[in-house]
Design a protein around this motif. Structure first.
Motif, PDB file in Angstrom:
ATOM      1  N   PHE A 187       0.838  -1.191   0.000  1.00 26.29           N
ATOM      2  CA  PHE A 187       0.000   0.000   0.000  1.00 26.29           C
ATOM      3  C   PHE A 187       0.875   1.244   0.000  1.00 26.29           C
ATOM      4  O   PHE A 187       2.098   1.173   0.180  1.00 26.29           O
ATOM      5  N   ARG A 188       0.222   2.377  -0.213  1.00 26.40           N
ATOM      6  CA  ARG A 188       0.906   3.668  -0.068  1.00 26.40           C
ATOM      7  C   ARG A 188       0.582   4.212   1.312  1.00 26.40           C
ATOM      8  O   ARG A 188      -0.565   4.138   1.758  1.00 26.40           O
ATOM      9  N   TYR A 189       1.589   4.758   1.983  1.00 27.87           N
ATOM     10  CA  TYR A 189       1.379   5.264   3.338  1.00 27.87           C
ATOM     11  C   TYR A 189       1.857   6.703   3.460  1.00 27.87           C
ATOM     12  O   TYR A 189       2.965   7.041   3.048  1.00 27.87           O
ATOM     13  N   ARG A 190       0.994   7.532   4.030  1.00 28.66           N
ATOM     14  CA  ARG A 190       1.320   8.938   4.267  1.00 28.66           C
ATOM     15  C   ARG A 190       1.625   9.130   5.749  1.00 28.66           C
ATOM     16  O   ARG A 190       0.775   8.877   6.593  1.00 28.66           O
ATOM     17  N   ASP A 191       2.836   9.565   6.068  1.00 31.43           N
ATOM     18  CA  ASP A 191       3.197   9.712   7.469  1.00 31.43           C
ATOM     19  C   ASP A 191       2.716  11.049   8.029  1.00 31.43           C
ATOM     20  O   ASP A 191       2.036  11.823   7.339  1.00 31.43           O
ATOM     21  N   ALA A 192       3.059  11.318   9.286  1.00 31.72           N
ATOM     22  CA  ALA A 192       2.571  12.521   9.962  1.00 31.72           C
ATOM     23  C   ALA A 192       3.055  13.808   9.288  1.00 31.72           C
ATOM     24  O   ALA A 192       2.430  14.860   9.428  1.00 31.72           O
ATOM     25  N   ARG A 193       4.151  13.727   8.556  1.00 33.16           N
ATOM     26  CA  ARG A 193       4.676  14.908   7.865  1.00 33.16           C
ATOM     27  C   ARG A 193       4.154  15.032   6.435  1.00 33.16           C
ATOM     28  O   ARG A 193       4.551  15.939   5.709  1.00 33.16           O
ATOM     29  N   GLY A 194       3.289  14.100   6.050  1.00 28.45           N
ATOM     30  CA  GLY A 194       2.718  14.162   4.707  1.00 28.45           C
ATOM     31  C   GLY A 194       3.530  13.453   3.649  1.00 28.45           C
ATOM     32  O   GLY A 194       3.165  13.481   2.471  1.00 28.45           O
ATOM     33  N   ARG A 195       4.626  12.808   4.019  1.00 23.62           N
ATOM     34  CA  ARG A 195       5.443  12.090   3.051  1.00 23.62           C
ATOM     35  C   ARG A 195       4.796  10.753   2.721  1.00 23.62           C
ATOM     36  O   ARG A 195       4.351  10.026   3.612  1.00 23.62           O
ATOM     37  N   VAL A 196       4.754  10.404   1.434  1.00 24.33           N
ATOM     38  CA  VAL A 196       4.112   9.166   0.983  1.00 24.33           C
ATOM     39  C   VAL A 196       5.181   8.175   0.551  1.00 24.33           C
ATOM     40  O   VAL A 196       6.072   8.506  -0.242  1.00 24.33           O
ATOM     41  N   THR A 197       5.091   6.957   1.083  1.00 18.11           N
ATOM     42  CA  THR A 197       6.029   5.897   0.716  1.00 18.11           C
ATOM     43  C   THR A 197       5.261   4.640   0.344  1.00 18.11           C
ATOM     44  O   THR A 197       4.109   4.447   0.759  1.00 18.11           O
ATOM     45  N   ALA A 198       5.882   3.778  -0.444  1.00 22.58           N
ATOM     46  CA  ALA A 198       5.309   2.479  -0.786  1.00 22.58           C
ATOM     47  C   ALA A 198       5.784   1.458   0.240  1.00 22.58           C
ATOM     48  O   ALA A 198       6.982   1.371   0.534  1.00 22.58           O
ATOM     49  N   ARG A 199       4.849   0.686   0.812  1.00 21.39           N
ATOM     50  CA  ARG A 199       5.209  -0.268   1.862  1.00 21.39           C
ATOM     51  C   ARG A 199       4.725  -1.664   1.487  1.00 21.39           C
ATOM     52  O   ARG A 199       3.654  -1.829   0.887  1.00 21.39           O
ATOM     53  N   GLU A 200       5.487  -2.677   1.870  1.00 18.81           N
ATOM     54  CA  GLU A 200       5.095  -4.077   1.754  1.00 18.81           C
ATOM     55  C   GLU A 200       5.304  -4.709   3.124  1.00 18.81           C
ATOM     56  O   GLU A 200       6.430  -4.763   3.612  1.00 18.81           O
ATOM     57  N   VAL A 201       4.220  -5.182   3.735  1.00 14.02           N
ATOM     58  CA  VAL A 201       4.289  -5.643   5.119  1.00 14.02           C
ATOM     59  C   VAL A 201       3.540  -6.961   5.300  1.00 14.02           C
ATOM     60  O   VAL A 201       2.795  -7.401   4.420  1.00 14.02           O
ATOM     61  N   GLU A 202       3.738  -7.550   6.485  1.00 13.06           N
ATOM     62  CA  GLU A 202       3.045  -8.772   6.882  1.00 13.06           C
ATOM     63  C   GLU A 202       2.003  -8.411   7.938  1.00 13.06           C
ATOM     64  O   GLU A 202       2.349  -8.164   9.092  1.00 13.06           O
ATOM     65  N   PRO A 203       0.725  -8.343   7.589  1.00 16.44           N
ATOM     66  CA  PRO A 203      -0.314  -7.934   8.548  1.00 16.44           C
ATOM     67  C   PRO A 203      -0.432  -8.936   9.702  1.00 16.44           C
ATOM     68  O   PRO A 203      -0.572 -10.135   9.469  1.00 16.44           O
ATOM     69  N   GLN A 204      -0.370  -8.428  10.925  1.00 15.49           N
ATOM     70  CA  GLN A 204      -0.423  -9.294  12.101  1.00 15.49           C
ATOM     71  C   GLN A 204      -1.645  -9.034  12.972  1.00 15.49           C
ATOM     72  O   GLN A 204      -2.139  -9.952  13.626  1.00 15.49           O
ATOM     73  N   ALA A 205      -2.119  -7.803  13.022  1.00 18.76           N
ATOM     74  CA  ALA A 205      -3.247  -7.491  13.900  1.00 18.76           C
ATOM     75  C   ALA A 205      -3.888  -6.170  13.477  1.00 18.76           C
ATOM     76  O   ALA A 205      -3.286  -5.385  12.733  1.00 18.76           O
ATOM     77  N   MET A 206      -5.102  -5.969  13.953  1.00 20.68           N
ATOM     78  CA  MET A 206      -5.783  -4.686  13.827  1.00 20.68           C
ATOM     79  C   MET A 206      -6.006  -4.144  15.233  1.00 20.68           C
ATOM     80  O   MET A 206      -6.413  -4.878  16.131  1.00 20.68           O
ATOM     81  N   LEU A 207      -5.717  -2.873  15.396  1.00 21.68           N
ATOM     82  CA  LEU A 207      -5.811  -2.242  16.710  1.00 21.68           C
ATOM     83  C   LEU A 207      -6.777  -1.064  16.643  1.00 21.68           C
ATOM     84  O   LEU A 207      -6.613  -0.170  15.815  1.00 21.68           O
ATOM     85  N   ILE A 208      -7.783  -1.080  17.520  1.00 17.71           N
ATOM     86  CA  ILE A 208      -8.735   0.016  17.608  1.00 17.71           C
ATOM     87  C   ILE A 208      -8.435   0.835  18.854  1.00 17.71           C
ATOM     88  O   ILE A 208      -8.485   0.322  19.977  1.00 17.71           O
TER      89      ILE A 208
END
Length: 239
Positions: A163-184
């Motif tokens: 996916f594409r991820y936008r960090d707190a500073r607005g920078r967008v990077t492409a990420r490939e990760v292993e999903p482990q959990a969802m946190l609410i």
């Protein structure tokens, strides 16, 4: 067109036109005559009253008062309902919790055993906690509607997620990760994933994720996620 979309299209067509034929419906939904006849039988089993006239060119008519009487929700849809209830409960804003739990229990009972198994596996990945009062929420956005279907495949089949991820500073990077959990952490939602590029866990705010896609040729192993003490699994929440 998959079976659910085809069923929806047939019902809409019959409600709109009043009367149709099997051949006309087959042409409209792009399926064979035999497939549409099977769909009509399935729709009747679901509670729709569909009258038919005999003969190859016979017409079909949907009783305007008939409605679906059996649950036809997907695992992702039921999971979305459970997520919403979990979030409201964690935020202490669920005034009719008992009714919500009873309704969800009925929906779960209507699912086939294989779908119930998938639902339980998704719920095992869900954790809930409290957000720090110092968290800045000024830039909170909306979540991509493609997230939940992508998560369903990634978690159930243990597929890596891109996916594409936008960090707190607005920078967008492409990420490939292993999903482990969802946190609410109401009102924020996080994907907790192992990031191979950084050899560590990372928390990704879901409202900052865009264009998610699962990678068909990748598999990963489940890892133990070290949560804070005030975070608990969904199954430990008071029901």
């Amino acid at each position: 067109m998959n079976i659910r979309l085809r069923h929806d299209a047939i019902v809409r067509s019959l409600r709109r036109s009043g009367t149709s034929t099997v051949d006309a419906l087959a042409q409209e939904v792009g399926a064979s005559r035999r497939t549409v006849l099977r769909d009509i039988s399935d729709l009747r089993d679901q509670g729709f009253v569909i009258h038919s006239e005999p003969g190859r060119g016979g017409g079909l008519q949907l009783d305007p008062q008939s409605v679906q009487t059996t649950a036809r929700l997907s695992v992702a849809e039921v999971f979305a309902l459970l997520l919403s209830v979990a979030a409201m409960r964690a935020a202490r804003s669920l005034p009719f919790g008992d009714l919500a739990d009873a309704g969800l229990a009925r929906i779960e009972k209507a699912l086939p055993s294989d779908k119930i198994r998938d639902l339980r596996r998704l719920l095992d990945c869900l954790h809930v906690g409290q957000l720090s009062p110092h968290q800045d929420l000024s830039d909170m956005g909306t979540m991509d509607s493609a997230l939940l279907p992508a998560f369903e495949t990634a978690f159930l089949e243990r597929r890596c997620l891109r996916f594409r991820y936008r960090d707190a500073r607005g920078r967008v990077t492409a990420r490939e990760v292993e999903p482990q959990a969802m946190l609410i952490l109401p009102p924020l939602w996080y994907l907790v994933a192992w990031d191979p590029a950084r050899d560590d866990f990372r928390h990704f705010r879901m409202d900052r994720i865009s264009a998610p896609e699962t990678l068909a040729d990748t598999l990963f192993r489940r890892r133990h996620v070290p949560f804070e003490d005030d975070v608990c699994p969904y199954s430990d929440l008071p029901q």
